[in-house]
Design a protein around this motif. Structure first.
Motif, short mmCIF file in Angstrom:
data_model
loop_
_atom_site.label_atom_id
_atom_site.label_comp_id
_atom_site.label_asym_id
_atom_site.label_seq_id
_atom_site.Cartn_x
_atom_site.Cartn_y
_atom_site.Cartn_z
N UNK A 173 0.85 -1.20 0.00
CA UNK A 173 0.00 0.00 0.00
C UNK A 173 0.88 1.25 0.00
N UNK A 174 1.92 1.24 0.83
CA UNK A 174 2.84 2.38 0.88
C UNK A 174 3.51 2.61 -0.47
N UNK A 175 3.92 1.52 -1.12
CA UNK A 175 4.55 1.63 -2.43
C UNK A 175 3.59 2.27 -3.44
N UNK A 176 2.38 1.77 -3.46
CA UNK A 176 1.39 2.27 -4.43
C UNK A 176 1.02 3.72 -4.13
N UNK A 177 0.90 4.09 -2.86
CA UNK A 177 0.60 5.48 -2.51
C UNK A 177 1.68 6.41 -3.04
N UNK A 178 2.92 6.03 -2.86
CA UNK A 178 4.04 6.86 -3.30
C UNK A 178 4.07 7.00 -4.82
N UNK A 179 4.10 5.89 -5.51
CA UNK A 179 4.26 5.92 -6.97
C UNK A 179 3.01 6.49 -7.65
N UNK A 199 9.30 -3.75 -13.15
CA UNK A 199 8.30 -2.68 -13.30
C UNK A 199 8.52 -1.61 -12.24
N UNK A 200 8.69 -2.05 -11.00
CA UNK A 200 8.88 -1.11 -9.90
C UNK A 200 10.17 -0.31 -10.08
N UNK A 218 8.66 1.78 -18.76
CA UNK A 218 7.94 1.47 -17.53
C UNK A 218 6.52 1.01 -17.81
N UNK A 219 5.86 1.67 -18.74
CA UNK A 219 4.49 1.27 -19.11
C UNK A 219 4.48 -0.14 -19.67
N UNK A 220 5.42 -0.43 -20.57
CA UNK A 220 5.47 -1.77 -21.16
C UNK A 220 5.71 -2.83 -20.09
N UNK A 221 6.63 -2.57 -19.17
CA UNK A 221 6.88 -3.54 -18.10
C UNK A 221 5.71 -3.63 -17.13
N UNK A 222 5.02 -2.53 -16.93
CA UNK A 222 3.83 -2.55 -16.07
C UNK A 222 2.77 -3.47 -16.66
N UNK A 223 2.50 -3.30 -17.94
CA UNK A 223 1.48 -4.12 -18.59
C UNK A 223 1.92 -5.58 -18.69
N UNK A 224 3.17 -5.80 -19.07
CA UNK A 224 3.69 -7.17 -19.20
C UNK A 224 3.68 -7.89 -17.85
N UNK A 225 4.13 -7.19 -16.81
CA UNK A 225 4.17 -7.83 -15.49
C UNK A 225 2.76 -8.16 -15.00
#
Length: 186
Positions: A68-74, A125-126, A164-171
């Motif tokens: 949750x902390x990770x997602x809040x930050x990013x 991705x991160x 980053x977008x490509x890795x986000x979708x692929x992951x």
């Protein structure tokens, strides 16, 4: 509360300060301060997991709050970058959608007694997101310091955003595909 959980809470507490500094986009110094806060918060993410595992301090609180902390930050960074037109809204929407889908999927798997760890693609991705955000934050200070370098930095930043977008979708795809047995009954 153990040290890793304190680091997680620190990351959450840094988010509002980060957002305030990003908000003042007309002031390059505020962008630099936002960058320092983002990097500091990102380091707490790296440290809390390592400390928890190495000292056997893994807790249910940490398992729940760390992502949750990770997602809040990013995601706070992404939303602010969209507001300031440093990131296209559609890119942010796709990245947010992936996070919601994977988080929902984790809930379904958890309900079936399975905890699914992040895979290599999720970690990459991160990493790319944690590189992209500082690059985007530096756009304003670089423009103020050297306007000739700004277009080059903008291109490099955009390239990192699309990686980053490509890795986000692929992951996200890999995460669902590799664990599809948890949703086949849905």
């Amino acid at each position: 509360m153990n040290l890793p959980n304190k680091l997680t809470m620190l990351r959450i507490l840094l988010v509002p300060f980060f957002v305030v500094f990003v908000y003042f986009e007309k002031y390059p110094v505020c962008q630099v301060l936002a960058l320092v806060l983002f990097i500091s918060a990102s380091i707490t993410d790296l440290l809390d997991g390592r400390i928890a595992r190495s000292r056997n301090l893994v807790t249910d609180f940490g398992k729940f709050m760390d992502p949750i902390a990770d997602k809040l930050l990013v995601m706070s960074a992404f939303v602010m970058l969209v507001e300031q037109q440093r990131m296209p809204g559609w890119v942010c929407i796709l990245m947010l959608a992936r996070e919601f889908i994977v988080s929902g999927f984790r809930l379904v798997a958890s309900g079936k007694g399975k905890v699914i760890a992040a895979g290599i693609w999720g970690k990459l991705k991160t990493i790319t997101q944690m590189i992209y955000v500082p690059m985007a934050l530096l756009l304003i200070p670089i423009k103020a310091l050297d306007p000739a370098v700004h277009p080059i930095w903008q291109v490099l930043t955009d390239i990192m955003m699309y990686i980053s977008l490509a890795l986000t979708l692929w992951s996200g795809f890999c995460y669902i595909w590799n664990n599809r047995e948890y949703i086949k009954d849905m």
